[in-house]
Design a protein around this motif. Structure first.
Motif, PDB file in Angstrom:
ATOM      1  N   LEU A 243      12.465-122.846 -98.846  1.00 24.39           N
ATOM      2  CA  LEU A 243      11.212-123.589 -98.842  1.00 24.39           C
ATOM      3  C   LEU A 243      11.460-125.002 -99.352  1.00 24.39           C
ATOM      4  CD1 LEU A 243       8.073-123.610 -98.583  1.00 24.39           C
ATOM      5  CD2 LEU A 243       8.000-122.888-100.995  1.00 24.39           C
ATOM      6  N   GLY A 244      11.064-125.992 -98.562  1.00 18.51           N
ATOM      7  CA  GLY A 244      11.246-127.390 -98.947  1.00 18.51           C
ATOM      8  C   GLY A 244       9.921-128.027 -99.342  1.00 18.51           C
ATOM      9  N   LEU A 245       9.892-128.653-100.532  1.00 20.00           N
ATOM     10  CA  LEU A 245       8.700-129.351-101.018  1.00 20.00           C
ATOM     11  C   LEU A 245       8.931-130.856-100.922  1.00 20.00           C
ATOM     12  CD1 LEU A 245       8.059-127.272-104.281  1.00 20.00           C
ATOM     13  CD2 LEU A 245       7.424-126.712-101.924  1.00 20.00           C
ATOM     14  N   HIS A 246       7.855-131.616-100.829  1.00 18.48           N
ATOM     15  CA  HIS A 246       7.978-133.067-100.660  1.00 18.48           C
ATOM     16  C   HIS A 246       6.991-133.787-101.563  1.00 18.48           C
ATOM     17  CE1 HIS A 246       9.579-131.094 -97.024  1.00 18.48           C
ATOM     18  NE2 HIS A 246      10.500-132.025 -97.125  1.00 18.48           N
ATOM     19  N   ASN A 247       7.000-135.118-101.465  1.00 18.62           N
ATOM     20  CA  ASN A 247       6.162-135.886-102.388  1.00 18.62           C
ATOM     21  C   ASN A 247       4.680-135.748-102.032  1.00 18.62           C
ATOM     22  OD1 ASN A 247       6.364-137.378-100.049  1.00 18.62           O
ATOM     23  ND2 ASN A 247       6.380-139.354-101.095  1.00 18.62           N
ATOM     24  N   ILE A 248       3.832-136.037-103.012  1.00 22.66           N
ATOM     25  CA  ILE A 248       2.383-135.932-102.835  1.00 22.66           C
ATOM     26  C   ILE A 248       1.831-137.329-102.583  1.00 22.66           C
ATOM     27  CG2 ILE A 248       0.215-135.232-103.920  1.00 22.66           C
ATOM     28  CD1 ILE A 248       1.894-133.349-105.699  1.00 22.66           C
ATOM     29  N   GLU A 249       1.117-137.472-101.485  1.00 15.80           N
ATOM     30  CA  GLU A 249       0.526-138.762-101.144  1.00 15.80           C
ATOM     31  C   GLU A 249      -0.918-138.554-100.698  1.00 15.80           C
ATOM     32  OE1 GLU A 249       2.773-140.774 -98.188  1.00 15.80           O
ATOM     33  OE2 GLU A 249       4.306-141.479 -99.593  1.00 15.80           O
ATOM     34  N   LYS A 250      -1.743-139.520-101.040  1.00 17.01           N
ATOM     35  CA  LYS A 250      -3.131-139.441-100.599  1.00 17.01           C
ATOM     36  C   LYS A 250      -3.205-139.769 -99.112  1.00 17.01           C
ATOM     37  CE  LYS A 250      -5.782-140.189-104.812  1.00 17.01           C
ATOM     38  NZ  LYS A 250      -6.841-140.999-105.463  1.00 17.01           N
ATOM     39  N   ARG A 251      -3.836-138.860 -98.381  1.00 22.91           N
ATOM     40  CA  ARG A 251      -4.012-139.072 -96.943  1.00 22.91           C
ATOM     41  C   ARG A 251      -5.435-138.687 -96.555  1.00 22.91           C
ATOM     42  NH1 ARG A 251       1.427-137.136 -96.801  1.00 22.91           N
ATOM     43  NH2 ARG A 251       0.821-134.974 -96.414  1.00 22.91           N
ATOM     44  N   ALA A 252      -5.870-139.255 -95.449  1.00 23.77           N
ATOM     45  CA  ALA A 252      -7.222-138.951 -94.969  1.00 23.77           C
ATOM     46  C   ALA A 252      -7.272-137.519 -94.453  1.00 23.77           C
ATOM     47  CB  ALA A 252      -7.629-139.932 -93.872  1.00 23.77           C
ATOM     48  N   LYS A 253      -8.274-136.783 -94.911  1.00 21.17           N
ATOM     49  CA  LYS A 253      -8.428-135.392 -94.474  1.00 21.17           C
ATOM     50  C   LYS A 253      -9.871-135.162 -94.021  1.00 21.17           C
ATOM     51  CE  LYS A 253      -8.099-130.583 -95.952  1.00 21.17           C
ATOM     52  NZ  LYS A 253      -7.827-129.635 -97.068  1.00 21.17           N
ATOM     53  N   VAL A 254     -10.005-134.515 -92.875  1.00 19.69           N
ATOM     54  CA  VAL A 254     -11.333-134.178 -92.371  1.00 19.69           C
ATOM     55  C   VAL A 254     -11.796-132.904 -93.064  1.00 19.69           C
ATOM     56  CG1 VAL A 254     -12.720-133.621 -90.339  1.00 19.69           C
ATOM     57  CG2 VAL A 254     -10.819-135.242 -90.144  1.00 19.69           C
ATOM     58  N   MET A 255     -12.911-132.982 -93.770  1.00 19.63           N
ATOM     59  CA  MET A 255     -13.437-131.853 -94.527  1.00 19.63           C
ATOM     60  C   MET A 255     -14.269-130.947 -93.608  1.00 19.63           C
ATOM     61  SD  MET A 255     -11.994-132.669 -97.250  1.00 19.63           S
ATOM     62  CE  MET A 255     -12.643-131.404 -98.342  1.00 19.63           C
ATOM     63  N   PRO A 256     -14.614-129.744 -94.081  1.00 26.79           N
ATOM     64  CA  PRO A 256     -15.404-128.804 -93.253  1.00 26.79           C
ATOM     65  C   PRO A 256     -16.719-129.383 -92.743  1.00 26.79           C
ATOM     66  CG  PRO A 256     -14.479-127.669 -95.140  1.00 26.79           C
ATOM     67  CD  PRO A 256     -14.179-129.109 -95.332  1.00 26.79           C
ATOM     68  N   ASP A 257     -17.323-130.322 -93.510  1.00 27.17           N
ATOM     69  CA  ASP A 257     -18.595-130.915 -93.062  1.00 27.17           C
ATOM     70  C   ASP A 257     -18.380-132.169 -92.229  1.00 27.17           C
ATOM     71  OD1 ASP A 257     -17.650-132.593 -94.972  1.00 27.17           O
ATOM     72  OD2 ASP A 257     -19.463-132.596 -96.214  1.00 27.17           O
ATOM     73  N   ASP A 258     -17.135-132.344 -91.760  1.00 31.67           N
ATOM     74  CA  ASP A 258     -16.745-133.471 -90.896  1.00 31.67           C
ATOM     75  C   ASP A 258     -16.692-134.817 -91.620  1.00 31.67           C
ATOM     76  OD1 ASP A 258     -16.362-131.841 -88.733  1.00 31.67           O
ATOM     77  OD2 ASP A 258     -18.348-132.179 -87.876  1.00 31.67           O
ATOM     78  N   THR A 259     -16.854-134.818 -92.918  1.00 33.08           N
ATOM     79  CA  THR A 259     -16.645-136.053 -93.660  1.00 33.08           C
ATOM     80  C   THR A 259     -15.147-136.251 -93.864  1.00 33.08           C
ATOM     81  OG1 THR A 259     -16.820-134.903 -95.783  1.00 33.08           O
ATOM     82  CG2 THR A 259     -18.852-135.858 -94.867  1.00 33.08           C
ATOM     83  N   ILE A 260     -14.762-137.486 -94.149  1.00 34.04           N
ATOM     84  CA  ILE A 260     -13.345-137.810 -94.347  1.00 34.04           C
ATOM     85  C   ILE A 260     -13.130-138.206 -95.803  1.00 34.04           C
ATOM     86  CG2 ILE A 260     -11.450-139.342 -93.704  1.00 34.04           C
ATOM     87  CD1 ILE A 260     -12.704-139.565 -90.943  1.00 34.04           C
ATOM     88  N   GLU A 261     -12.155-137.589 -96.439  1.00 32.37           N
ATOM     89  CA  GLU A 261     -11.849-137.878 -97.830  1.00 32.37           C
ATOM     90  C   GLU A 261     -10.360-138.178 -97.986  1.00 32.37           C
ATOM     91  OE1 GLU A 261     -13.065-134.933-100.614  1.00 32.37           O
ATOM     92  OE2 GLU A 261     -15.128-134.785 -99.812  1.00 32.37           O
ATOM     93  N   ALA A 262     -10.064-138.976 -98.989  1.00 33.06           N
ATOM     94  CA  ALA A 262      -8.657-139.219 -99.352  1.00 33.06           C
ATOM     95  C   ALA A 262      -8.236-138.100-100.299  1.00 33.06           C
ATOM     96  CB  ALA A 262      -8.503-140.576-100.022  1.00 33.06           C
ATOM     97  N   ARG A 263      -7.284-137.286 -99.881  1.00 33.81           N
ATOM     98  CA  ARG A 263      -6.872-136.110-100.668  1.00 33.81           C
ATOM     99  C   ARG A 263      -5.368-136.171-100.931  1.00 33.81           C
ATOM    100  NH1 ARG A 263     -11.526-132.803-101.806  1.00 33.81           N
ATOM    101  NH2 ARG A 263     -10.336-130.875-101.532  1.00 33.81           N
ATOM    102  N   PRO A 264      -4.917-135.643-102.080  1.00 30.93           N
ATOM    103  CA  PRO A 264      -3.473-135.583-102.374  1.00 30.93           C
ATOM    104  C   PRO A 264      -2.826-134.487-101.533  1.00 30.93           C
ATOM    105  CG  PRO A 264      -4.712-134.526-104.137  1.00 30.93           C
ATOM    106  CD  PRO A 264      -5.727-135.104-103.198  1.00 30.93           C
ATOM    107  N   MET A 265      -2.015-134.891-100.584  1.00 31.28           N
ATOM    108  CA  MET A 265      -1.444-133.939 -99.638  1.00 31.28           C
ATOM    109  C   MET A 265       0.076-133.866 -99.789  1.00 31.28           C
ATOM    110  SD  MET A 265      -4.250-133.018 -98.110  1.00 31.28           S
ATOM    111  CE  MET A 265      -3.612-132.053 -96.713  1.00 31.28           C
ATOM    112  N   MET A 266       0.614-132.694 -99.493  1.00 37.82           N
ATOM    113  CA  MET A 266       2.062-132.487 -99.509  1.00 37.82           C
ATOM    114  C   MET A 266       2.485-131.759 -98.245  1.00 37.82           C
ATOM    115  SD  MET A 266       4.478-130.009-101.857  1.00 37.82           S
ATOM    116  CE  MET A 266       4.396-130.858-103.418  1.00 37.82           C
ATOM    117  N   TYR A 267       3.520-132.279 -97.582  1.00 40.77           N
ATOM    118  CA  TYR A 267       4.122-131.548 -96.474  1.00 40.77           C
ATOM    119  C   TYR A 267       5.092-130.516 -97.049  1.00 40.77           C
ATOM    120  CZ  TYR A 267       2.372-135.015 -93.141  1.00 40.77           C
ATOM    121  OH  TYR A 267       1.564-135.823 -92.383  1.00 40.77           O
ATOM    122  N   ILE A 268       5.055-129.316 -96.521  1.00 41.11           N
ATOM    123  CA  ILE A 268       6.004-128.281 -96.913  1.00 41.11           C
ATOM    124  C   ILE A 268       6.753-127.811 -95.672  1.00 41.11           C
ATOM    125  CG2 ILE A 268       4.764-127.505 -98.957  1.00 41.11           C
ATOM    126  CD1 ILE A 268       3.577-125.228 -97.317  1.00 41.11           C
TER     127      ILE A 268
END
Length: 430
Positions: free
Chosen positions: A370-395
């Motif tokens: 399992l490879g972990l990577h850095n955490i960066e804020k990226r735009a994410k579409v929420m369940p209510d279709d709003t867009i938020e900047a969230r701390p995301m990590m690719y695995i």
């Protein structure tokens, strides 16, 4: 004379490189005293003297590769070190010479040996080089060292011997001797053209780096390795760490990090998808009923993978303490063979170096990493279709497709994502 051999080290270690001699010829040693440091593909280990006495001869140089059972030194158990067996033999044979002619030859030989001995003391040379010089009758003071530190090695003695022979065979031909420098200069120029046009530095790979290189290539050649990716919203884990970090550290005397969350999640996913906690032996699949998780650690000498044992039985604090202890030992070069052997699955965190995305290579014979990577804020579409900047990590999950199908690999990584995004269940289970 007692021979010192490379001892049995571990089941998977059959060879190593002499990193440093801790003694020199003529030193007094006691049985059990460390005499050299041996670099293996996993850790550096000390080899001890198995007899008391005086070091009579060091038969291998620093930097030489040796195998288990190789004779590397000789100890004079009677305490009469300082000379090789050949010298001792020649001294014992001297009184047997009777004729005048034999005495003159013996006297001449002694003078040559005395001269060679005198010269060898005035130069820096390895024990093997001194021995080689005695065998070839070469004066060490006339040998040029290619070592930047000026130490003469056996190959330098061989070059000097070959040079002497060439001079003898070509001295009878004036034209040949005149053409020789021109030919050598031409060869040097041709060699330079085939090499680099600008300055370079050649550095011999360490035993560990050679082994890392070899095993990484083998992992790609001997497995059907594929990688699947996903991304994880780290919001809840980061909030949980922020809420609990002070009380956690006060209670357990260790910080609450991300690795314990991913270790717990990996163990949970491995229990559901057991083939990722297996290995292939011949035509059999060995499903492991334990969860010894390897933690890839970067050191100055290369990547090592110490193992957190029975991670399924540890709570968050136990995992964090285990990781911290192994990381400290790795940095201080104190890892033992028992810290590195085994392991059923590996986690590597390239994010600490800023890696955004990578495809980790399998730690054979394991079939998953399992490879972990850095955490960066990226735009994410929420369940209510709003867009938020969230701390995301690719695995990333690299797996051996010979026994793990794509469906299982994707589901495994999906399960990791679900547990990390809802970490409270992990805490309850822990």
């Amino acid at each position: 004379m007692k021979e010192i051999k490379v001892p049995e080290l571990a089941e998977s270690i059959t060879e190593g490189t002499i990193a440093e001699w801790l003694v020199k010829k003529g030193d007094q040693v006691e049985k059990g005293d460390p005499i050299l440091e041996l670099e293996t593909d996993k850790v550096n280990v000390e080899v001890n003297a198995d007899a008391s006495g005086v070091i009579a001869e060091l038969l291998k140089d620093e930097g030489e590769d040796v195998e288990v059972g190789d004779v590397i030194a000789q100890v004079d158990e009677n305490g009469e070190g300082g000379g090789s067996e050949e010298e001792t033999s020649s001294k014992n044979e001297e009184p047997e010479s009777n004729g005048k002619e034999e005495k003159q030859e013996s006297s001449g030989d002694e003078k040559k040996e005395d001269a060679a001995g005198k010269d060898s003391k005035e130069v820096i040379a390895t024990p093997a080089a001194r021995k080689r010089a005695r065998e070839l009758g070469i004066d060490l003071s006339e040998v040029s060292a290619r070592d930047p530190l000026g130490r003469i090695r056996p190959e330098d003695v061989d070059v000097a011997a070959e040079g002497g022979k060439k001079q003898e065979t070509t001295s009878s031909s004036k034209s040949s001797s005149e053409d020789k420098p021109k030919k050598q200069e031409k060869k040097k120029e041709e060699a330079k053209k085939t090499e680099f046009d600008k300055p370079v530095e050649r550095v011999k790979m360490s035993r560990r780096r050679q082994t890392i290189a070899k095993r990484l290539v083998e992992a790609q050649q001997e497995s059907a390795m594929l990688t699947t990716f996903n991304e994880v919203d780290m919001t809840n884990v980061m909030k949980l760490r922020s809420d609990r970090k002070e009380s956690f550290q006060k209670k357990h005397d260790i910080k609450l990090g991300f690795m314990s969350f991913f270790t717990k999640a990996a163990v949970g996913a491995l229990k559901e998808f057991s083939l990722l906690n297996a290995e292939i032996q011949g035509n059999e699949i060995i499903k492991k009923q334990f969860y010894d998780i390897g933690m890839a650690v970067s050191t100055d000498e290369g990547l090592v993978v110490p193992v957190v044992r029975d991670a399924d039985r540890l709570d968050f604090a136990g995992i964090e303490k285990g990781i911290a202890d192994l990381a400290t030992k790795a940095r201080n070069k104190e890892l033992g063979l028992e810290d590195l052997q085994g392991g059923s699955f590996t986690i590597t965190n390239g994010g600490i170096f800023g890696s955004m995305l990578s495809t980790p290579i399998l730690n054979a014979p394991q079939v998953g990493i399992l490879g972990l990577h850095n955490i960066e804020k990226r735009a994410k579409v929420m369940p209510d279709d709003t867009i938020e900047a969230r701390p995301m990590m690719y695995i990333a999950l690299s797996y051996d497709h010979r026994i793990v199908d794509g469906k299982e690999a994707v589901q495994f990584l999906r399960r990791i994502k679900e547990m990390i995004e809802d970490p409270y269940d992990l805490l309850l289970e822990g």
